[in-house]
Design a protein around this motif. Structure first.
Motif, PDB file in Angstrom:
ATOM      1  N   PHE A  80       0.838  -1.197   0.000  1.00 27.98           N
ATOM      2  CA  PHE A  80       0.000   0.000   0.000  1.00 27.98           C
ATOM      3  C   PHE A  80       0.874   1.249   0.000  1.00 27.98           C
ATOM      4  CE2 PHE A  80      -1.969   3.321   2.661  1.00 27.98           C
ATOM      5  CZ  PHE A  80      -3.140   3.570   1.959  1.00 27.98           C
ATOM      6  N   ASN A  81       1.873   1.283   0.888  1.00 26.35           N
ATOM      7  CA  ASN A  81       2.764   2.445   0.959  1.00 26.35           C
ATOM      8  C   ASN A  81       3.566   2.625  -0.332  1.00 26.35           C
ATOM      9  OD1 ASN A  81       1.948   3.253   3.523  1.00 26.35           O
ATOM     10  ND2 ASN A  81       3.435   1.935   4.540  1.00 26.35           N
ATOM     11  N   GLU A  82       3.996   1.531  -0.933  1.00 28.39           N
ATOM     12  CA  GLU A  82       4.696   1.619  -2.223  1.00 28.39           C
ATOM     13  C   GLU A  82       3.778   2.198  -3.292  1.00 28.39           C
ATOM     14  OE1 GLU A  82       6.274  -2.256  -3.136  1.00 28.39           O
ATOM     15  OE2 GLU A  82       7.619  -2.231  -1.405  1.00 28.39           O
ATOM     16  N   ASP A  83       2.517   1.799  -3.300  1.00 30.12           N
ATOM     17  CA  ASP A  83       1.560   2.327  -4.273  1.00 30.12           C
ATOM     18  C   ASP A  83       1.307   3.814  -4.043  1.00 30.12           C
ATOM     19  OD1 ASP A  83       1.414  -0.174  -5.412  1.00 30.12           O
ATOM     20  OD2 ASP A  83      -0.556  -0.665  -4.571  1.00 30.12           O
ATOM     21  N   LEU A  84       1.210   4.232  -2.771  1.00 34.23           N
ATOM     22  CA  LEU A  84       1.068   5.662  -2.467  1.00 34.23           C
ATOM     23  C   LEU A  84       2.239   6.448  -3.050  1.00 34.23           C
ATOM     24  CD1 LEU A  84      -0.051   5.945   1.293  1.00 34.23           C
ATOM     25  CD2 LEU A  84      -1.260   6.866  -0.682  1.00 34.23           C
ATOM     26  N   GLN A  85       3.452   5.929  -2.849  1.00 26.76           N
ATOM     27  CA  GLN A  85       4.645   6.611  -3.346  1.00 26.76           C
ATOM     28  C   GLN A  85       4.667   6.633  -4.866  1.00 26.76           C
ATOM     29  OE1 GLN A  85       8.037   4.862  -1.358  1.00 26.76           O
ATOM     30  NE2 GLN A  85       7.251   5.404   0.664  1.00 26.76           N
ATOM     31  N   ALA A  86       4.339   5.506  -5.491  1.00 25.10           N
ATOM     32  CA  ALA A  86       4.342   5.436  -6.956  1.00 25.10           C
ATOM     33  C   ALA A  86       3.323   6.392  -7.571  1.00 25.10           C
ATOM     34  CB  ALA A  86       4.054   3.997  -7.412  1.00 25.10           C
ATOM     35  N   ALA A  87       2.212   6.627  -6.868  1.00 27.85           N
ATOM     36  CA  ALA A  87       1.173   7.534  -7.356  1.00 27.85           C
ATOM     37  C   ALA A  87       1.510   8.996  -7.086  1.00 27.85           C
ATOM     38  CB  ALA A  87      -0.167   7.180  -6.709  1.00 27.85           C
ATOM     39  N   GLY A  88       2.599   9.242  -6.342  1.00 28.91           N
ATOM     40  CA  GLY A  88       2.966  10.615  -6.001  1.00 28.91           C
ATOM     41  C   GLY A  88       2.091  11.208  -4.917  1.00 28.91           C
ATOM     42  N   ALA A  89       1.368  10.357  -4.179  1.00 27.01           N
ATOM     43  CA  ALA A  89       0.443  10.842  -3.155  1.00 27.01           C
ATOM     44  C   ALA A  89       1.076  10.866  -1.758  1.00 27.01           C
ATOM     45  CB  ALA A  89      -0.813   9.954  -3.123  1.00 27.01           C
ATOM     46  N   TRP A  90       2.127  10.097  -1.559  1.00 28.05           N
ATOM     47  CA  TRP A  90       2.710   9.939  -0.223  1.00 28.05           C
ATOM     48  C   TRP A  90       3.532  11.154   0.164  1.00 28.05           C
ATOM     49  CZ3 TRP A  90       7.616   9.304   2.061  1.00 28.05           C
ATOM     50  CH2 TRP A  90       7.617   8.738   3.339  1.00 28.05           C
ATOM     51  N   VAL A  91       3.301  11.674   1.363  1.00 28.01           N
ATOM     52  CA  VAL A  91       4.104  12.755   1.925  1.00 28.01           C
ATOM     53  C   VAL A  91       4.947  12.211   3.064  1.00 28.01           C
ATOM     54  CG1 VAL A  91       4.047  14.994   3.110  1.00 28.01           C
ATOM     55  CG2 VAL A  91       2.432  14.528   1.256  1.00 28.01           C
ATOM     56  N   PHE A  92       4.308  11.537   4.012  1.00 22.30           N
ATOM     57  CA  PHE A  92       5.003  10.970   5.169  1.00 22.30           C
ATOM     58  C   PHE A  92       4.071   9.988   5.856  1.00 22.30           C
ATOM     59  CE2 PHE A  92       6.066  10.869   9.700  1.00 22.30           C
ATOM     60  CZ  PHE A  92       7.411  10.543   9.643  1.00 22.30           C
ATOM     61  N   GLY A  93       4.626   9.005   6.514  1.00 19.11           N
ATOM     62  CA  GLY A  93       3.823   8.090   7.296  1.00 19.11           C
ATOM     63  C   GLY A  93       4.694   7.209   8.153  1.00 19.11           C
ATOM     64  N   ASN A  94       4.098   6.648   9.206  1.00 24.74           N
ATOM     65  CA  ASN A  94       4.832   5.746  10.069  1.00 24.74           C
ATOM     66  C   ASN A  94       3.879   5.146  11.091  1.00 24.74           C
ATOM     67  OD1 ASN A  94       7.007   4.363  11.202  1.00 24.74           O
ATOM     68  ND2 ASN A  94       8.325   6.173  11.191  1.00 24.74           N
ATOM     69  N   GLY A  95       4.312   4.064  11.700  1.00 29.03           N
ATOM     70  CA  GLY A  95       3.590   3.484  12.818  1.00 29.03           C
ATOM     71  C   GLY A  95       4.055   4.141  14.109  1.00 29.03           C
ATOM     72  N   LEU A  96       3.285   3.962  15.145  1.00 28.59           N
ATOM     73  CA  LEU A  96       3.610   4.531  16.444  1.00 28.59           C
ATOM     74  C   LEU A  96       3.821   3.422  17.469  1.00 28.59           C
ATOM     75  CD1 LEU A  96       0.908   7.344  16.479  1.00 28.59           C
ATOM     76  CD2 LEU A  96       3.362   7.634  16.091  1.00 28.59           C
ATOM     77  N   LEU A  97       4.657   3.700  18.458  1.00 25.00           N
ATOM     78  CA  LEU A  97       4.823   2.757  19.552  1.00 25.00           C
ATOM     79  C   LEU A  97       3.550   2.735  20.397  1.00 25.00           C
ATOM     80  CD1 LEU A  97       8.481   3.530  20.682  1.00 25.00           C
ATOM     81  CD2 LEU A  97       7.666   1.578  19.335  1.00 25.00           C
ATOM     82  N   ASP A  98       3.475   1.782  21.288  1.00 24.50           N
ATOM     83  CA  ASP A  98       2.343   1.621  22.198  1.00 24.50           C
ATOM     84  C   ASP A  98       2.049   2.921  22.954  1.00 24.50           C
ATOM     85  OD1 ASP A  98       1.439   0.661  25.170  1.00 24.50           O
ATOM     86  OD2 ASP A  98       0.747  -0.723  23.613  1.00 24.50           O
ATOM     87  N   PRO A  99       0.786   3.194  23.292  1.00 21.65           N
ATOM     88  CA  PRO A  99       0.441   4.431  23.993  1.00 21.65           C
ATOM     89  C   PRO A  99       1.182   4.619  25.320  1.00 21.65           C
ATOM     90  CG  PRO A  99      -1.563   3.275  23.352  1.00 21.65           C
ATOM     91  CD  PRO A  99      -0.403   2.397  23.001  1.00 21.65           C
TER      92      PRO A  99
END
Length: 116
Positions: A31-50
């Motif tokens: 999914f993230n690769e497709d976002l990047q290939a489409a030029g839509a991705w700016v930034f993203g990441n997972g977060l540690l536990d609350p």
């Protein structure tokens, strides 16, 4: 283009075993690769536990620092993507795809207009 925050909420508790989580993470990677290939991705990441969160809150003339999440709940923000999209419908299509991959609640929200 408008920027949108795509937030993924996951339940508190035990992390699924590798045989369950592994295939989901592979699909999120695609999914993230497709976002990047489409030029839509700016930034993203997972977060540690609350429990890793630190909250700063003004109290009179001081700022109090406390451990843990600001709000206790049964779900927490697990990760996010910031994307650029021509309109809400296109952003919702990305969000829908992520919901189908994860089975988790996904929130799509536009950023407020910047005032430069």
């Amino acid at each position: 283009m408008t920027q949108y925050l795509i937030s993924m909420y996951q339940p508190d508790g035990i992390v699924p075993p590798p045989e369950v989580l592994g295939p989901i993470m592979e699909k999120i990677g695609a999914f993230n690769e497709d976002l990047q290939a489409a030029g839509a991705w700016v930034f993203g990441n997972g977060l540690l536990d609350p429990s890793s969160a630190t909250v700063l809150k003004r109290n009179g003339g001081e700022v109090l620092v406390t451990d843990g999440p600001y709000l206790e709940g049964k779900e927490h923000l697990g990760g996010f993507d910031i994307i650029e999209s021509p309109d809400l419908d296109a952003a919702l299509a990305w969000g829908k795809r992520l919901a189908e991959i994860t089975g988790l609640p996904i929130e799509v929200r536009p950023f407020a207009s910047r005032r430069d």
